[in-house]
Design a protein around this motif. Sequence first.
Motif, PDB file in Angstrom:
ATOM      1  N   ASP A  28       0.823  -1.197   0.000  1.00  0.00           N
ATOM      2  CA  ASP A  28       0.000   0.000   0.000  1.00  0.00           C
ATOM      3  C   ASP A  28       0.861   1.251   0.000  1.00  0.00           C
ATOM      4  OD1 ASP A  28      -0.383   0.769   3.404  1.00  0.00           O
ATOM      5  OD2 ASP A  28       0.742  -0.951   2.633  1.00  0.00           O
ATOM      6  N   ARG A  29       2.121   1.098   0.381  1.00  0.00           N
ATOM      7  CA  ARG A  29       3.026   2.223   0.296  1.00  0.00           C
ATOM      8  C   ARG A  29       3.522   2.367  -1.136  1.00  0.00           C
ATOM      9  NH1 ARG A  29       7.602   2.502   4.695  1.00  0.00           N
ATOM     10  NH2 ARG A  29       7.748   4.538   3.688  1.00  0.00           N
ATOM     11  N   ASN A  30       4.050   3.526  -1.429  1.00  0.00           N
ATOM     12  CA  ASN A  30       4.580   3.777  -2.759  1.00  0.00           C
ATOM     13  C   ASN A  30       6.080   3.516  -2.776  1.00  0.00           C
ATOM     14  OD1 ASN A  30       2.088   4.604  -3.832  1.00  0.00           O
ATOM     15  ND2 ASN A  30       2.327   6.604  -2.890  1.00  0.00           N
ATOM     16  N   TYR A  31       6.505   2.733  -3.719  1.00  0.00           N
ATOM     17  CA  TYR A  31       7.914   2.373  -3.827  1.00  0.00           C
ATOM     18  C   TYR A  31       8.416   2.609  -5.243  1.00  0.00           C
ATOM     19  CZ  TYR A  31       7.199  -0.195   0.532  1.00  0.00           C
ATOM     20  OH  TYR A  31       6.906  -0.545   1.820  1.00  0.00           O
ATOM     21  N   ALA A  32       9.627   3.078  -5.323  1.00  0.00           N
ATOM     22  CA  ALA A  32      10.338   3.033  -6.587  1.00  0.00           C
ATOM     23  C   ALA A  32      10.992   1.655  -6.677  1.00  0.00           C
ATOM     24  CB  ALA A  32      11.395   4.121  -6.643  1.00  0.00           C
ATOM     25  N   VAL A  33      11.054   1.097  -7.855  1.00  0.00           N
ATOM     26  CA  VAL A  33      11.589  -0.251  -8.025  1.00  0.00           C
ATOM     27  C   VAL A  33      12.593  -0.300  -9.161  1.00  0.00           C
ATOM     28  CG1 VAL A  33       9.597  -1.432  -7.039  1.00  0.00           C
ATOM     29  CG2 VAL A  33       9.608  -0.842  -9.468  1.00  0.00           C
ATOM     30  N   GLY A  34      13.377  -1.351  -9.146  1.00  0.00           N
ATOM     31  CA  GLY A  34      14.366  -1.503 -10.209  1.00  0.00           C
ATOM     32  C   GLY A  34      15.120  -2.803 -10.068  1.00  0.00           C
ATOM     33  N   TRP A  35      16.191  -2.915 -10.856  1.00  0.00           N
ATOM     34  CA  TRP A  35      16.995  -4.129 -10.888  1.00  0.00           C
ATOM     35  C   TRP A  35      18.484  -3.801 -10.762  1.00  0.00           C
ATOM     36  CZ3 TRP A  35      14.794  -8.952 -11.112  1.00  0.00           C
ATOM     37  CH2 TRP A  35      13.442  -9.007 -11.438  1.00  0.00           C
ATOM     38  N   PHE A  36      19.185  -4.672 -10.055  1.00  0.00           N
ATOM     39  CA  PHE A  36      20.637  -4.671  -9.971  1.00  0.00           C
ATOM     40  C   PHE A  36      21.116  -6.055 -10.395  1.00  0.00           C
ATOM     41  CE2 PHE A  36      21.830  -0.850  -7.439  1.00  0.00           C
ATOM     42  CZ  PHE A  36      20.558  -0.368  -7.200  1.00  0.00           C
ATOM     43  N   ARG A  37      22.400  -6.172 -10.622  1.00  0.00           N
ATOM     44  CA  ARG A  37      22.975  -7.485 -10.913  1.00  0.00           C
ATOM     45  C   ARG A  37      24.365  -7.584 -10.303  1.00  0.00           C
ATOM     46  NH1 ARG A  37      23.806  -7.051 -17.497  1.00  0.00           N
ATOM     47  NH2 ARG A  37      25.531  -5.550 -17.493  1.00  0.00           N
ATOM     48  N   GLN A  38      24.757  -8.828 -10.054  1.00  0.00           N
ATOM     49  CA  GLN A  38      26.077  -9.082  -9.491  1.00  0.00           C
ATOM     50  C   GLN A  38      26.704 -10.252 -10.211  1.00  0.00           C
ATOM     51  OE1 GLN A  38      26.107  -9.477  -5.225  1.00  0.00           O
ATOM     52  NE2 GLN A  38      28.279  -9.034  -5.115  1.00  0.00           N
ATOM     53  N   ALA A  39      27.762  -9.964 -10.927  1.00  0.00           N
ATOM     54  CA  ALA A  39      28.509 -11.001 -11.632  1.00  0.00           C
ATOM     55  C   ALA A  39      29.549 -11.586 -10.682  1.00  0.00           C
ATOM     56  CB  ALA A  39      29.180 -10.400 -12.858  1.00  0.00           C
ATOM     57  N   PRO A  40      30.019 -12.809 -10.959  1.00  0.00           N
ATOM     58  CA  PRO A  40      31.011 -13.444 -10.079  1.00  0.00           C
ATOM     59  C   PRO A  40      32.245 -12.563  -9.903  1.00  0.00           C
ATOM     60  CG  PRO A  40      30.149 -15.028 -11.636  1.00  0.00           C
ATOM     61  CD  PRO A  40      29.602 -13.708 -12.051  1.00  0.00           C
TER      62      PRO A  40
END
Length: 123
Positions: A28-40
Amino acid sequence: VQLQASGGGMVQAGGSLRLSCAASGRTDRNYAVGWFRQAPGKERAFVARIYLTASSTYYADSVKGRFTISRDNTRSTVYLHMNSLEPEDTAVYYCAAHPSITLPTMPDNIDYWGQGTQVTVSS
């Protein structure tokens, strides 16, 4: 808020995958969202974000033109469409959420993380 990422897998170079991240809990709260990545052997790095209102997106230079982020607020889900995948895209991908209009691009500033999903691109 809890985040559940899915959709990773193994694909050949040039292929496509779609990652999903479903939010539960305090949606119910407002969130900004996205993606990160981690390579070995590397640090977690920003990939893409979408504004709270879905009116604007922002991408890391390495994925610009190949990846597209979108969100469906009715389903509390954010997607990452990945096209023209390259071996360098191989990593564990994490969805992220932050209670603000825009998602920080530094991992230390993120409040909520999903569990990660593996993407492997073979040459």
